[in-house]
Motif scaffolding. Structure first.
Motif, mmCIF file in Angstrom:
data_model
loop_
_atom_site.group_PDB
_atom_site.id
_atom_site.type_symbol
_atom_site.label_atom_id
_atom_site.label_comp_id
_atom_site.label_asym_id
_atom_site.label_seq_id
_atom_site.Cartn_x
_atom_site.Cartn_y
_atom_site.Cartn_z
ATOM 1 N N LEU A 100 19.458 -0.549 -1.323
ATOM 2 C CA LEU A 100 18.843 1.235 -0.616
ATOM 3 C C LEU A 100 17.720 1.661 -1.210
ATOM 4 C CD1 LEU A 100 22.475 1.803 -0.908
ATOM 5 C CD2 LEU A 100 20.929 1.611 0.597
ATOM 6 N N GLY A 101 17.628 1.892 -3.165
ATOM 7 C CA GLY A 101 15.855 3.008 -3.350
ATOM 8 C C GLY A 101 15.383 2.091 -3.282
ATOM 9 N N ALA A 102 14.915 0.842 -2.713
ATOM 10 C CA ALA A 102 13.608 -0.001 -2.331
ATOM 11 C C ALA A 102 13.524 0.913 -1.054
ATOM 12 C CB ALA A 102 13.755 -1.762 -2.219
ATOM 13 N N ILE A 103 13.740 0.872 0.154
ATOM 14 C CA ILE A 103 13.395 1.516 1.438
ATOM 15 C C ILE A 103 12.569 2.279 0.951
ATOM 16 C CG2 ILE A 103 14.573 1.857 3.472
ATOM 17 C CD1 ILE A 103 17.208 0.867 2.478
ATOM 18 N N ASP A 104 11.185 2.344 1.924
ATOM 19 C CA ASP A 104 10.259 3.164 2.255
ATOM 20 C C ASP A 104 11.247 4.381 2.558
ATOM 21 O OD1 ASP A 104 8.221 5.288 3.123
ATOM 22 O OD2 ASP A 104 6.927 3.214 4.035
ATOM 23 N N PRO A 105 10.676 5.412 2.110
ATOM 24 C CA PRO A 105 11.235 7.209 2.175
ATOM 25 C C PRO A 105 10.849 6.955 3.437
ATOM 26 C CG PRO A 105 9.819 7.498 0.644
ATOM 27 C CD PRO A 105 9.739 6.324 0.966
ATOM 28 N N ASN A 106 9.777 6.727 3.805
ATOM 29 C CA ASN A 106 9.050 7.639 5.724
ATOM 30 C C ASN A 106 9.646 5.849 6.542
ATOM 31 O OD1 ASN A 106 8.413 10.192 5.247
ATOM 32 N ND2 ASN A 106 6.248 7.872 3.949
ATOM 33 N N GLU A 107 10.363 5.093 6.282
ATOM 34 C CA GLU A 107 10.890 4.255 7.018
ATOM 35 C C GLU A 107 12.545 4.855 8.421
ATOM 36 O OE1 GLU A 107 12.309 -0.138 7.504
ATOM 37 O OE2 GLU A 107 11.648 0.255 5.524
ATOM 38 N N PRO A 108 12.138 4.568 9.161
ATOM 39 C CA PRO A 108 13.400 5.625 9.952
ATOM 40 C C PRO A 108 14.707 4.130 9.902
ATOM 41 C CG PRO A 108 11.402 5.238 11.582
ATOM 42 C CD PRO A 108 10.889 4.706 10.277
ATOM 43 N N ILE A 109 15.734 4.691 10.136
ATOM 44 C CA ILE A 109 16.861 3.715 9.690
ATOM 45 C C ILE A 109 17.093 4.226 11.361
ATOM 46 C CG2 ILE A 109 16.392 3.881 7.428
ATOM 47 C CD1 ILE A 109 19.399 5.123 7.188
ATOM 48 N N SER A 110 18.589 2.836 11.108
ATOM 49 C CA SER A 110 19.980 3.493 11.899
ATOM 50 C C SER A 110 20.786 2.765 11.192
ATOM 51 C CB SER A 110 20.283 1.918 13.292
ATOM 52 O OG SER A 110 18.844 1.969 14.349
ATOM 53 N N LEU A 111 22.359 3.503 11.779
ATOM 54 C CA LEU A 111 23.421 3.179 11.303
ATOM 55 C C LEU A 111 24.585 3.595 11.958
ATOM 56 C CD1 LEU A 111 23.192 7.615 9.868
ATOM 57 C CD2 LEU A 111 22.287 5.280 8.724
ATOM 58 N N TYR A 112 25.157 2.557 11.777
ATOM 59 C CA TYR A 112 26.254 1.822 11.784
ATOM 60 C C TYR A 112 27.771 2.327 11.650
ATOM 61 C CZ TYR A 112 30.485 -0.619 14.063
ATOM 62 O OH TYR A 112 31.488 -1.203 14.119
ATOM 63 N N LEU A 113 29.007 3.528 12.044
ATOM 64 C CA LEU A 113 29.811 4.206 11.601
ATOM 65 C C LEU A 113 30.957 2.952 11.985
ATOM 66 C CD1 LEU A 113 27.541 6.275 11.333
ATOM 67 C CD2 LEU A 113 29.366 7.661 11.022
ATOM 68 N N HIS A 114 31.683 2.781 11.672
ATOM 69 C CA HIS A 114 33.123 2.132 11.549
ATOM 70 C C HIS A 114 34.044 2.800 11.769
ATOM 71 C CE1 HIS A 114 34.753 -1.838 12.984
ATOM 72 N NE2 HIS A 114 35.779 -1.516 11.847
ATOM 73 N N LEU A 115 35.057 2.862 12.926
ATOM 74 C CA LEU A 115 36.658 3.250 12.456
ATOM 75 C C LEU A 115 37.661 2.414 12.928
ATOM 76 C CD1 LEU A 115 37.961 6.574 12.527
ATOM 77 C CD2 LEU A 115 38.822 5.928 14.583
ATOM 78 N N PRO A 116 38.275 1.404 11.580
ATOM 79 C CA PRO A 116 39.282 0.859 11.954
ATOM 80 C C PRO A 116 40.210 1.042 12.225
ATOM 81 C CG PRO A 116 38.758 1.031 10.160
ATOM 82 C CD PRO A 116 38.110 2.527 10.381
ATOM 83 N N PHE A 117 40.611 1.527 13.435
ATOM 84 C CA PHE A 117 41.335 1.945 14.071
ATOM 85 C C PHE A 117 41.697 1.743 15.244
ATOM 86 C CE2 PHE A 117 41.423 4.617 9.658
ATOM 87 C CZ PHE A 117 42.316 3.845 9.273
ATOM 88 N N CYS A 118 43.489 1.542 16.006
ATOM 89 C CA CYS A 118 43.820 2.171 17.316
ATOM 90 C C CYS A 118 44.699 2.363 17.704
ATOM 91 C CB CYS A 118 43.640 0.581 18.199
ATOM 92 S SG CYS A 118 42.384 -0.313 18.354
ATOM 93 N N ASP A 119 45.418 3.268 18.862
ATOM 94 C CA ASP A 119 46.663 3.085 18.747
ATOM 95 C C ASP A 119 47.534 1.548 19.375
ATOM 96 O OD1 ASP A 119 45.638 3.548 21.487
ATOM 97 O OD2 ASP A 119 45.227 5.929 22.186
ATOM 98 N N ARG A 120 46.503 0.896 20.158
ATOM 99 C CA ARG A 120 47.543 0.072 20.339
ATOM 100 C C ARG A 120 46.645 -0.939 20.436
ATOM 101 N NH1 ARG A 120 44.809 1.575 24.061
ATOM 102 N NH2 ARG A 120 44.243 -0.175 25.826
ATOM 103 N N LEU A 121 47.161 -2.315 20.388
ATOM 104 C CA LEU A 121 46.370 -3.837 19.567
ATOM 105 C C LEU A 121 46.599 -3.902 20.570
ATOM 106 C CD1 LEU A 121 45.472 -4.623 16.523
ATOM 107 C CD2 LEU A 121 47.558 -5.948 16.597
ATOM 108 N N CYS A 122 45.121 -4.875 21.364
ATOM 109 C CA CYS A 122 44.466 -5.644 21.807
ATOM 110 C C CYS A 122 44.873 -7.081 22.135
ATOM 111 C CB CYS A 122 43.533 -5.190 22.589
ATOM 112 S SG CYS A 122 43.702 -3.522 23.478
#
Length: 449
Positions: free
Chosen positions: A38-60
């Motif tokens: 993480l510390g080696a990433i160029d401060p000006n380099e655009p990045i992407s984020l993936y956010l995971h929510l590991p919950f469902c109200d039913r299991l398919c």
């Protein structure tokens, strides 16, 4: 396609959303490793984020994701406390408000998040990252979770694309996979997003499901087309009960065989292209004016853990339990168990479970596999330019594949290695020929078609 050809090349191989694939990740990659990366990433380099929510109200029962069923909202609220803290911890290791060009919410069911918690999550992201104007913000949607308040919240969050898992609208098929979701529910939820300015939509359809026939699949695809999404994914159901125990609930005797799966895939592709969609890679379809169709045409299409993408960022940071990130140096995967993940995240630690550090040879093979998966070819001169130390052995290997190919799946001249039209349905198999790790592991995979 003859039945013999399908039988020969439709066996189990990886999906190649990464190389090396996740079964080869190991615990030698630690949070200290991740902090350095993480510390080696160029401060000006655009990045992407993936956010995971590991919950469902039913299991398919068909699902291959890391998720679990919950009856109450309390576990989700507690998990979101940890997720907010992890965002702050990652930003601390970056040391600056890194520019962000894409945010993807996956699950599980991210649309279970209550409006106040979603607003707090957006505030956390804004406090620690620079979400650039025009940032693509996509969310995986379960129409069963949708309320007017949640629609308002996603509109306020800035969502730009809603992705719906349709699977199949046939009731018998839905009952056999424990996924009841009507066409009307789906249409109403999609309309709700569109009314709030979320104009881009992706709908996922599965083939190879229990009790599914060409007739039920065709009916579903026609209904999906009637909703006018700009993207449609046509995935083959991955039956991996040795990995996902809930898939043992599916009646294997009701699953289509290899030849039937192939016929379903071909039928789906034909119906979608006849409706004006452009085929992108092996399983995506997009309207001609969509960015994905344009990227497939101009050679900028990419592939990551979510499948095909137009995201050009070289860094994808995964946030949340089991989330996978991709950095220049390699891959990072978070702890899957939500309790252990939350404990570490709330303590301000990076909740790393495992990962993989890429060698230069790995990067060369990854480049070849990504180009094959995205465009069914790779350029010989470009390989030599980007990987001069590894190009010649790989090109000799490619030539040997062509010489040993009895079915005209691949061809090679002085300029390009190409997967033929006959070989395209089996491009995952062709990609596996360049996989230096496949034979070393004991991992089992889903069918290639």
């Amino acid at each position: 396609m003859t039945a013999n050809l399908i039988a020969r090349y439709a066996g189990p191989v990886p999906r190649y959303t990464s190389y090396p694939t996740a079964p080869h990740f190991h615990d030698g990659i630690t949070q200290q490793t991740y902090a350095r990366w993480l510390g080696a990433i160029d401060p000006n380099e655009p990045i992407s984020l993936y956010l995971h929510l590991p919950f469902c109200d039913r299991l398919c029962w068909f699902c291959g994701c890391n998720t679990k069923q919950v009856r109450r909202y309390d576990p989700i609220a507690a998990y979101l406390d940890a997720l907010n803290m992890e965002i702050a911890t990652v930003a601390r290791h970056l040391g600056r408000a890194q520019p962000v060009v894409a945010i993807h919410f996956g699950g599980g069911s991210p649309t279970m998040i209550e409006p106040a918690d979603l607003a707090r999550l957006r505030a956390t992201l804004d406090a620690h990252f620079t979400v650039l104007p025009g940032c693509e913000i996509s969310v995986e949607v379960d129409p069963n979770d949708i309320t007017q308040a949640r629609l308002d919240a996603w509109g306020a969050f800035g969502a730009t694309r809603a992705s719906f898992g349709v699977q199949d609208f046939d009731l018998k098929v839905q009952q056999s996979i424990n996924r009841l979701q009507s066409f009307e529910q789906t249409r109403e939820a999609l309309d709700g997003f569109r009314q709030r300015g979320v104009q881009s939509a992706n709908l996922d359809v599965l083939y190879g499901l229990p009790h599914q026939t060409e007739e039920t699949l065709a009916a579903t695809i026609r209904q999906v087309i009637s909703l006018h999404p700009d993207r449609i994914a046509l995935f083959g159901y991955a039956h991996v009960p040795w990995m996902k125990k809930h898939q043992t609930m599916i009646d294997e005797a009701a699953l289509p065989n290899k030849t039937e799966r192939f016929a379903q895939a071909a039928l789906g592709a034909r119906l979608l292209t006849e409706a004006g969609y452009v085929q992108v890679g092996i399983d995506h379809f997009a309207l001609p004016g969509d960015r994905m169709a344009k990227a497939a045409l101009d050679g900028t299409l990419r592939r990551n853990f979510q499948g095909y993408t137009t995201d050009t960022a070289n860094v994808l940071i995964g946030l949340g339990a089991s989330a996978i990130g991709s950095l220049e140096q390699g891959y990072i995967q978070s702890i899957t168990a939500t309790a252990q993940y939350s404990q570490l995240a709330l303590a301000g630690e990076l909740p790393v479970a495992r990962g993989f550090a890429l060698s230069d040879s790995d990067k060369a093979r990854r480049w070849i596999i990504e180009f094959l998966m995205c465009g069914f070819a790779f350029d010989v001169a470009e390989l030599r330019k980007l990987f001069p130390q590894h190009a010649e052995p790989l090109l000799r290997q490619a030539a040997s594949f062509v010489a040993a190919d009895p079915d005209d799946l691949v061809r090679m001249d002085g300029e390009r290695f190409t997967v033929t039209q006959q070989g395209r349905p089996f491009v995952r198999v062709v990609a596996s020929w360049f996989d230096d790790y496949l034979a070393r592991g004991a991992a089992r995979h889903s069918a290639a078609v």
